[in-house]
Every structure is written in structure tokens, then in C-alpha cells.
Write a protein that holds these residues in place. Sequence first.
Motif, PDB file in Angstrom:
ATOM      1  N   UNK A  27      -1.350   6.780 -17.873  1.00 10.96           N
ATOM      2  CA  UNK A  27      -1.639   6.245 -16.705  1.00 10.96           C
ATOM      3  C   UNK A  27      -2.527   7.303 -15.883  1.00 10.96           C
ATOM      4  N   UNK A  28      -3.545   6.750 -15.221  1.00 17.17           N
ATOM      5  CA  UNK A  28      -4.610   7.357 -14.395  1.00 17.17           C
ATOM      6  C   UNK A  28      -4.760   6.803 -13.349  1.00 17.17           C
ATOM      7  N   UNK A  29      -5.397   7.297 -12.095  1.00 18.58           N
ATOM      8  CA  UNK A  29      -5.635   6.341 -10.800  1.00 18.58           C
ATOM      9  C   UNK A  29      -6.806   7.177 -10.229  1.00 18.58           C
ATOM     10  N   UNK A  30      -7.270   6.458  -9.281  1.00 20.23           N
ATOM     11  CA  UNK A  30      -8.612   6.942  -8.492  1.00 20.23           C
ATOM     12  C   UNK A  30      -7.920   7.579  -6.977  1.00 20.23           C
ATOM     13  N   UNK A  31      -8.053   8.556  -6.473  1.00 24.04           N
ATOM     14  CA  UNK A  31      -7.613   8.924  -5.361  1.00 24.04           C
ATOM     15  C   UNK A  31      -8.685   9.491  -4.234  1.00 24.04           C
ATOM     16  N   UNK A  32      -8.523   9.256  -3.214  1.00 19.26           N
ATOM     17  CA  UNK A  32      -9.649   9.453  -2.164  1.00 19.26           C
ATOM     18  C   UNK A  32      -9.246  11.037  -1.883  1.00 19.26           C
ATOM     19  N   UNK A  33     -10.237  12.002  -1.829  1.00 20.25           N
ATOM     20  CA  UNK A  33     -10.028  13.612  -1.326  1.00 20.25           C
ATOM     21  C   UNK A  33     -11.286  13.727  -0.736  1.00 20.25           C
TER      22      UNK A  33
ATOM     23  N   UNK B 263     -10.359  11.188  -9.956  1.00 22.45           N
ATOM     24  CA  UNK B 263      -9.572  10.447 -11.035  1.00 22.45           C
ATOM     25  C   UNK B 263      -8.482  11.438 -11.851  1.00 22.45           C
ATOM     26  N   UNK B 264      -7.181  11.079 -11.358  1.00 23.84           N
ATOM     27  CA  UNK B 264      -6.191  11.790 -11.994  1.00 23.84           C
ATOM     28  C   UNK B 264      -5.283  11.088 -13.112  1.00 23.84           C
TER      29      UNK B 264
ATOM     30  N   UNK C 245       0.743  -1.154  -0.009  1.00 24.63           N
ATOM     31  CA  UNK C 245       0.074   0.065   0.004  1.00 24.63           C
ATOM     32  C   UNK C 245       0.707   1.307   0.061  1.00 24.63           C
ATOM     33  N   UNK C 246       2.049   1.463   0.794  1.00 21.89           N
ATOM     34  CA  UNK C 246       2.849   2.440   0.744  1.00 21.89           C
ATOM     35  C   UNK C 246       3.452   2.646  -0.623  1.00 21.89           C
ATOM     36  N   UNK C 247       3.949   1.547  -1.091  1.00 25.47           N
ATOM     37  CA  UNK C 247       4.418   1.803  -2.368  1.00 25.47           C
ATOM     38  C   UNK C 247       3.460   2.217  -3.574  1.00 25.47           C
ATOM     39  N   UNK C 248       2.397   1.522  -3.708  1.00 24.57           N
ATOM     40  CA  UNK C 248       1.476   2.343  -4.486  1.00 24.57           C
ATOM     41  C   UNK C 248       0.982   3.773  -4.448  1.00 24.57           C
ATOM     42  N   UNK C 249       0.823   3.879  -3.107  1.00 22.86           N
ATOM     43  CA  UNK C 249       0.445   5.364  -3.017  1.00 22.86           C
ATOM     44  C   UNK C 249       1.462   6.364  -3.201  1.00 22.86           C
TER      45      UNK C 249
ATOM     46  N   UNK D  74     -18.660  10.766  -6.656  1.00 26.50           N
ATOM     47  CA  UNK D  74     -18.601   9.319  -5.482  1.00 26.50           C
ATOM     48  C   UNK D  74     -17.626   8.153  -6.272  1.00 26.50           C
ATOM     49  N   UNK D  75     -17.296   7.301  -5.397  1.00 22.74           N
ATOM     50  CA  UNK D  75     -16.455   6.264  -5.871  1.00 22.74           C
ATOM     51  C   UNK D  75     -17.082   5.453  -6.835  1.00 22.74           C
ATOM     52  N   UNK D  76     -18.132   4.895  -6.931  1.00 27.42           N
ATOM     53  CA  UNK D  76     -18.488   4.164  -7.941  1.00 27.42           C
ATOM     54  C   UNK D  76     -18.754   4.889  -9.528  1.00 27.42           C
ATOM     55  N   UNK D  77     -18.825   6.020  -9.420  1.00 29.60           N
ATOM     56  CA  UNK D  77     -18.857   6.827 -10.495  1.00 29.60           C
ATOM     57  C   UNK D  77     -17.079   7.308 -10.910  1.00 29.60           C
ATOM     58  N   UNK D  78     -16.570   7.237 -10.125  1.00 27.87           N
ATOM     59  CA  UNK D  78     -14.963   7.488 -10.498  1.00 27.87           C
ATOM     60  C   UNK D  78     -14.450   6.136 -10.918  1.00 27.87           C
TER      61      UNK D  78
END
Length: 126
Positions: free
Chosen positions: A82-88, A94-95, A42-46, A63-67
Amino acid sequence: MRILRIFPVLFCLFFMHTISYAQEKNNAIQEPLAIKKLVEAKRNTTSSSLNTDKYNIQIFYGKNDQAKAALTRFKKLYPEMEATVIYSNPSYKVLAGNFKTRLEAERHLQSIKKDFENSLLLRPGK
């Protein structure tokens, strides 16, 4: 009569002495190896998924499901980026991309805005 007064005091002292020794033991918590591996992964991926010294394009905020749906759609349309979902707090972002220069990020932003009209450019450290 005096002995009857001293007896409860001695009893309390003995009881308190026993309790004070019960607090001295140090317990070590043994974590399973699988949990240590999960925390490290988890630390490595974050740390690798969000580089704060480069420009990113925010595709979605909500919302999470829409993201997750927006991320899937983005990866189908732009498989090379590359793209990822981040909780804010309180929503998800989605960045996309890790661009070194603003010019490069703006070029990609123009093409992405055709498919994701609410996209915006994020500066480093934001």
C-alpha cells in the motif's frame, strides 16, 4: 431649551436599547448530511492511511502532479504494497508500507531503491 438637550440623549438610549436586543438571538447552523458524511470519510482515510507507530518508506518528495505520477508508477511495480500521497508543507510525499519492524522495512527499501533511487526509511512518529 432643556428639553432640546434631553431629546438626543433619550433618542440615543432608545436606539442602543434596540441594538442590544438584536444581539441576543442564537443561530444554529444546519449542515447538510452530505457534508457530514464527507468530513467523516476524510477523517477515516486520514487516520487509516498513515500509521505513526510503524515504519514507512518515502518514495517521493515534491510537487503534487509528480507525486501522483510516482504513486501510479509505484502501484504498477509493487501492487501488493500500500502507498499514499500525503501533503507535507510545502510539498507532497509518497509513503509506502506500514512495517512493524525496521528489518522488514529495510528489506523492502533495498528492492524499492532499484526503481526509486531517492527512497528513504522513515521512523515511527516522524
